[in-house]
Design a protein around this motif. Structure first.
Motif, PDB file in Angstrom:
ATOM      1  N   VAL A   7       1.230  -1.430   0.171  1.00 53.11           N
ATOM      2  CA  VAL A   7      -0.303  -0.366   0.118  1.00 53.11           C
ATOM      3  C   VAL A   7       0.884   0.975   0.157  1.00 53.11           C
ATOM      4  N   GLU A   8       2.009   1.061   0.802  1.00 53.98           N
ATOM      5  CA  GLU A   8       2.708   2.307   0.486  1.00 53.98           C
ATOM      6  C   GLU A   8       3.211   2.853  -0.682  1.00 53.98           C
ATOM      7  N   PRO A  50      -0.825   3.645  -3.131  1.00 56.80           N
ATOM      8  CA  PRO A  50      -2.096   4.270  -2.540  1.00 56.80           C
ATOM      9  C   PRO A  50      -3.138   3.465  -2.036  1.00 56.80           C
ATOM     10  N   ALA A  71      -5.362   0.109  -1.064  1.00 54.90           N
ATOM     11  CA  ALA A  71      -5.361   0.927   0.709  1.00 54.90           C
ATOM     12  C   ALA A  71      -6.861  -0.268   0.572  1.00 54.90           C
TER      13      ALA A  71
END
Length: 417
Positions: free
Chosen positions: A173-174, A177, A180
Motif C-alpha cells: 500500500v505504501e 495507495p 488501501a
C-alpha cells in the motif's frame, strides 16, 4: 541484402527496426492497413520480466481440471476436433514437471532482462513516446495459498537477476495507495522496481513510423498466401495485394505472424507448436485520480494485469484455448470488470469499459521460437504468448544478430544454433 519481415505487430516492427540498424534493406508485409492492429492492439501493457513463471508448472494440471467447468476461468481449455490443439495440450502437460518449469523460467527471465535493457536503450536513442511509466510492477495476492506458491518462483527469479522482492500488505500500500481499500485482504505481494508499463500499440505504430523514415518499406493490405520454395530455401512469398497476386522476393525472410505463424509454416512442412490463446482486455477512462493506480499491478490469482496508460486504465488477462475464433465472450469480459471494480471501485468509469480480445501465440513451454529454421534463409521470431511486448526488443535484437551470423549476447535456447 534484402530481408522480408512477415507481420507488423510489435515483434515484426521491432525485428524490422533492428535489422535496419544492422544495415539491411527491410520490407514488412501485413494484411492490416497499419501496424499494431491485431494482438498488439490492446494488450496488458506491461514490460514484465517478473511475469516469468510458465503456465506449465506442477500446479497447472489440477487447476485446469477445476477450471474446466467455469466459463470465467483464468485459463480455459475448450476441446475441439483440432489435432493442433491436442498436440499443444499434450506437450503442455509434459512441460508441467518441476525441472521443465525451472528450465523454462530461466529462458523467459534471461530473455526478459535482455529485452527490457534494449527497450530502454531504444527509448533513450530515439525519444519514442508511448504512455510509458517506470514505476515497477507489483504482484498482489488475496489468496494465501497463491501467495505461498509464488515465493519459490520469485526466489528463482532473484537468483537469475530479476529483483522480485517479497513484501507485505503494508509495503504494498505504501508503493501503491490505490490498494488501501483492500489492504486487509492482501495476503502478500512482490515488487519488481525495474519493470515498466506502456501502450504497445502506440509504441508499435510510432516505431513503424520511425522505421519508415529510416527506409523500411511497409506493404500493408497484403494477404500472405504461402511460399515458393525448394527443399532448403524460400524463393518468394505469395501475397494478394491491391486485388492482385504478387510474389515478393528477398534474400532472407523472418516469420513474425504470431498465432498464424504455425499455419503458414505448415505450408513449408515446418511444425511450430504455437496455438492461439485468446486473451481479453478492458480499457476504461480514469474516474478519480486519487483512487487510480500508477504502479502497474498483477493480480496473480485471477491472472489479470493492470496498467495505467495516461488517462486510461487497461486491465487484461485470462486465456482461452478455443482455436482462432476472436469473438468476444462477454462472460469473461464482465468477469474482468467485476474483479477490478471490486478492488478499486472509484478508479475507473467501469460502466464505460471497452472490450477487446486478441490471439496470443502460445507455445506449451511459454518459450518463444527465435532463430533459424532448417530453411537456410527463413528465420523465426514468434510464439511469445503473453510476453510479446516484454520480449519484443530483445527478440528482435537477437534475431538481427543471428541473421548477421553472430551469436546474441544472451543465454537463451535459440532455434537453429
Amino acid at each position: 541484402m534484402h530481408v522480408l519481415v512477415l507481420g507488423a505487430g510489435v515483434v515484426g516492427v521491432t525485428s524490422a527496426w533492428f535489422l535496419k540498424q544492422q544495415g539491411y534493406d527491410v520490407t514488412v508485409v501485413d494484411r492490416q492497413n497499419q501496424a499494431g492492429t491485431e494482438t498488439s492492439y490492446a494488450n496488458g501493457g506491461q514490460i514484465s520480466v517478473s511475469h516469468a513463471e510458465p503456465w506449465a508448472n506442477p500446479s497447472a494440471p489440477l487447476k485446469l481440471l477445476k477450471w474446466l467447468v467455469r466459463s470465467d476461468a483464468p485459463l480455459l481449455f475448450r476441446p475441439r476436433l483440432d489435432p493442433a490443439q491436442w498436440r499443444w495440450a499434450m506437450a503442455f502437460l509434459k512441460q508441467c514437471t518441476a525441472s521443465r518449469a525451472a528450465y523454462n523460467l530461466r529462458q523467459i527471465v534471461n530473455l526478459g532482462i535482455y529485452s527490457r535493457a534494449h527497450l530502454q536503450a531504444l527509448r533513450q536513442d530515439i525519444g519514442i513516446e508511448y504512455d510509458h511509466l517506470e514505476r515497477g510492477i507489483l504482484h498482489f495476492y488475496t489468496n494465501p495459498e497463491e501467495f505461498e506458491s509464488a515465493l519459490r518462483p520469485a526466489r528463482m527469479m532473484r537468483e537469475l537477476g530479476c529483483d522480485r522482492q517479497v513484501i507485505d500488505a503494508n509495503r504494498a500500500v505504501e508503493l501503491e495507495p490505490a490498494l488501501a481499500p483492500v489492504k486487509g485482504r492482501i495476503a502478500g505481494a512482490t515488487y519488481t522496481s525495474e519493470d515498466e508499463s506502456g501502450d504497445a500499440r502506440q509504441f508499435t505504430r510510432s516505431l513503424a513510423k520511425k522505421a519508415e523514415e529510416a527506409g523500411v518499406e511497409f506493404l500493408y493490405n497484403s494477404e500472405i498466401l504461402g511460399f515458393e520454395n525448394t527443399q532448403d530455401r524460400v524463393l518468394g512469398v505469395n501475397v494478394i495485394r491491391e486485388g492482385r497476386h504478387q510474389i515478393l522476393r528477398a534474400d532472407n525472410y523472418v516469420l513474425c505472424l504470431g498465432s498464424y505463424s504455425a499455419t503458414l509454416a505448415r505450408k513449408l512442412g515446418l511444425t511450430l507448436n504455437v496455438y492461439p490463446a485468446k486473451g481479453y482486455s478492458i480499457t476504461v477512462p480514469v474516474k478519480s485520480e486519487s483512487a487510480a493506480f500508477n504502479v502497474s499491478l498483477t493480480d496473480d490469482e485471477y491472472k489479470l494485469v493492470y496498467s495505467r496508460l495516461g488517462d486510461r486504465i487497461r486491465v487484461a488477462g485470462t486465456a482461452e484455448l478455443s482455436g482462432y475464433n476472436r469473438a468476444l465472450n462477454l462472460t469473461r469480459c464482465r468477469a474482468i470488470v467485476r474483479r477490478t471494480a471490486e478492488l478499486m471501485p472509484d478508479a475507473g468509469l467501469w460502466e464505460r469499459a471497452e472490450f477487446w480480445a486478441g490471439l496470443r501465440p502460445a507455445t506449451p513451454s511459454n518459450v518463444p521460437y527465435i532463430g533459424k529454421s532448417h530453411f537456410g534463409n527463413l528465420y523465426l521470431n514468434t510464439g511469445h504468448g503473453t510476453l510479446g511486448w516484454t520480449h519484443s526488443c530483445g527478440s528482435a535484437a537477437a534475431l538481427a544478430d543471428i541473421v548477421a551470423g553472430r551469436t546474441p549476447d544472451v543465454d537463451f535456447a535459440f532455434t537453429g544454433l
